[in-house]
Write a protein that holds these residues in place. Structure first.
Motif, PDB file in Angstrom:
ATOM      1  N   ASN A 107     -68.119  21.539 110.102  1.00  0.00           N
ATOM      2  CA  ASN A 107     -67.523  22.269 111.222  1.00  0.00           C
ATOM      3  C   ASN A 107     -66.634  21.398 112.097  1.00  0.00           C
ATOM      4  O   ASN A 107     -66.209  21.826 113.166  1.00  0.00           O
ATOM      5  CB  ASN A 107     -68.619  22.903 112.086  1.00  0.00           C
ATOM      6  N   ILE A 143     -63.169  20.181 113.078  1.00  0.00           N
ATOM      7  CA  ILE A 143     -61.822  20.728 112.897  1.00  0.00           C
ATOM      8  C   ILE A 143     -60.795  19.602 112.992  1.00  0.00           C
ATOM      9  O   ILE A 143     -60.751  18.883 113.997  1.00  0.00           O
ATOM     10  CB  ILE A 143     -61.504  21.800 113.958  1.00  0.00           C
ATOM     11  N   GLN A 179     -62.374  26.651 106.226  1.00  0.00           N
ATOM     12  CA  GLN A 179     -62.635  27.005 107.628  1.00  0.00           C
ATOM     13  C   GLN A 179     -61.823  28.229 108.048  1.00  0.00           C
ATOM     14  O   GLN A 179     -62.338  29.115 108.739  1.00  0.00           O
ATOM     15  CB  GLN A 179     -62.306  25.810 108.533  1.00  0.00           C
ATOM     16  N   TRP A 213     -63.739  31.555 109.414  1.00  0.00           N
ATOM     17  CA  TRP A 213     -63.757  31.831 110.852  1.00  0.00           C
ATOM     18  C   TRP A 213     -62.642  32.740 111.349  1.00  0.00           C
ATOM     19  O   TRP A 213     -62.851  33.516 112.288  1.00  0.00           O
ATOM     20  CB  TRP A 213     -63.734  30.507 111.633  1.00  0.00           C
ATOM     21  N   GLY A 226     -57.414  23.782 110.799  1.00  0.00           N
ATOM     22  CA  GLY A 226     -58.581  24.023 109.963  1.00  0.00           C
ATOM     23  C   GLY A 226     -58.284  23.860 108.483  1.00  0.00           C
ATOM     24  O   GLY A 226     -57.144  23.988 108.041  1.00  0.00           O
TER      25      GLY A 226
END
Length: 231
Positions: free
Chosen positions: A211, A213, A96, A100, A92
């Motif tokens: 989003n 990855i 990110q 997350w 990530g």
């Protein structure tokens, strides 16, 4: 110390609920909550991201001790830690990770979505497709035999953005259940029954481009690397 701590937790908290969860084929939400409270859902995640900042060996010890009492709980913890968390922690972006990892360490269960009904023994012959639409991607397809999917709210979904490139088109997307992920079927199993295993359906699932990855076309490399380590 970790082994003793997890063993006590497994025997005292998980143990009394094992039979009920197995008979009901359902994970008790309080068990999931307790795993987060014990720091067992972000074992390798840094303290800065809300985790316990321990080693891979620590994750093995914790999962081993949970499995002594209930393999269903250990599978849930294993997939969440060594697949979902590790993908984001390793591949990530900084943004990110900051967004997350704290959720995955403290409150929110994750699921790793690779297998499909038509893939057979080749898990990378994916039929799930993703098409670019402005600053979003639109996913369509199905997944099968997906662990943690009934209780999870964060999903790592592998889809092909360019089938002409074969496995080099496979890309990893992070989606949340409220984006429109549909739980199509919850499997009835012979064992490890409290661990959910479901089929998922994506019907024009709209995922922000941010989003992705690891970058477009990097999903195959990510999955191979993580599965070799985590499973």
């Amino acid at each position: 110390m970790l082994r003793e701590s997890v063993r006590r937790f497994a025997e005292d908290v998980v143990g009394p609920k094992v039979r009920e969860m197995d008979e009901n084929e359902m994970m008790d939400p309080e068990i999931i909550k307790s795993l987060f409270e014990q720091g067992l859902m972000g074992i390798e995640t840094s303290v800065d991201h809300g985790g316990s900042e321990m080693s891979f060996t620590s994750a093995i010890i914790a999962i081993e001790e949970l499995a002594r009492v209930d393999p269903s709980v250990s599978v849930m913890c294993d997939v969440h830690n060594t697949l979902v968390n590790t993908v984001i922690r390793t591949h990530g972006t900084q943004e990110q990770k900051e967004k997350w990892l704290p959720l995955l360490a403290q409150t929110t269960l994750g699921s790793f979505c690779l297998s499909e009904p038509a893939s057979g023994s080749d898990a990378f012959a994916l039929q799930t497709r993703a098409k670019k639409d402005g600053d979003h991607w639109i996913l369509n397809g199905t997944k099968m035999w997906i662990t943690n999917s009934y209780e999870a709210d964060i999903f790592l979904i592998f889809a092909n953005v360019d089938p002409s490139k074969g496995y080099k088109g496979i890309t990893c997307f992070l989606a949340t259940k409220d984006m429109g992920i549909k739980i199509a079927k919850k499997e009835q199993k012979l064992g490890i029954r409290a661990s959910s295993t479901c089929s998922l359906a994506f019907d024009d699932l709209r995922i922000p481009a941010e989003n992705i990855i690891g970058g477009e076309g990097k999903g195959y490399k990510i999955a191979i690397e993580i599965l070799n380590e985590g499973m």
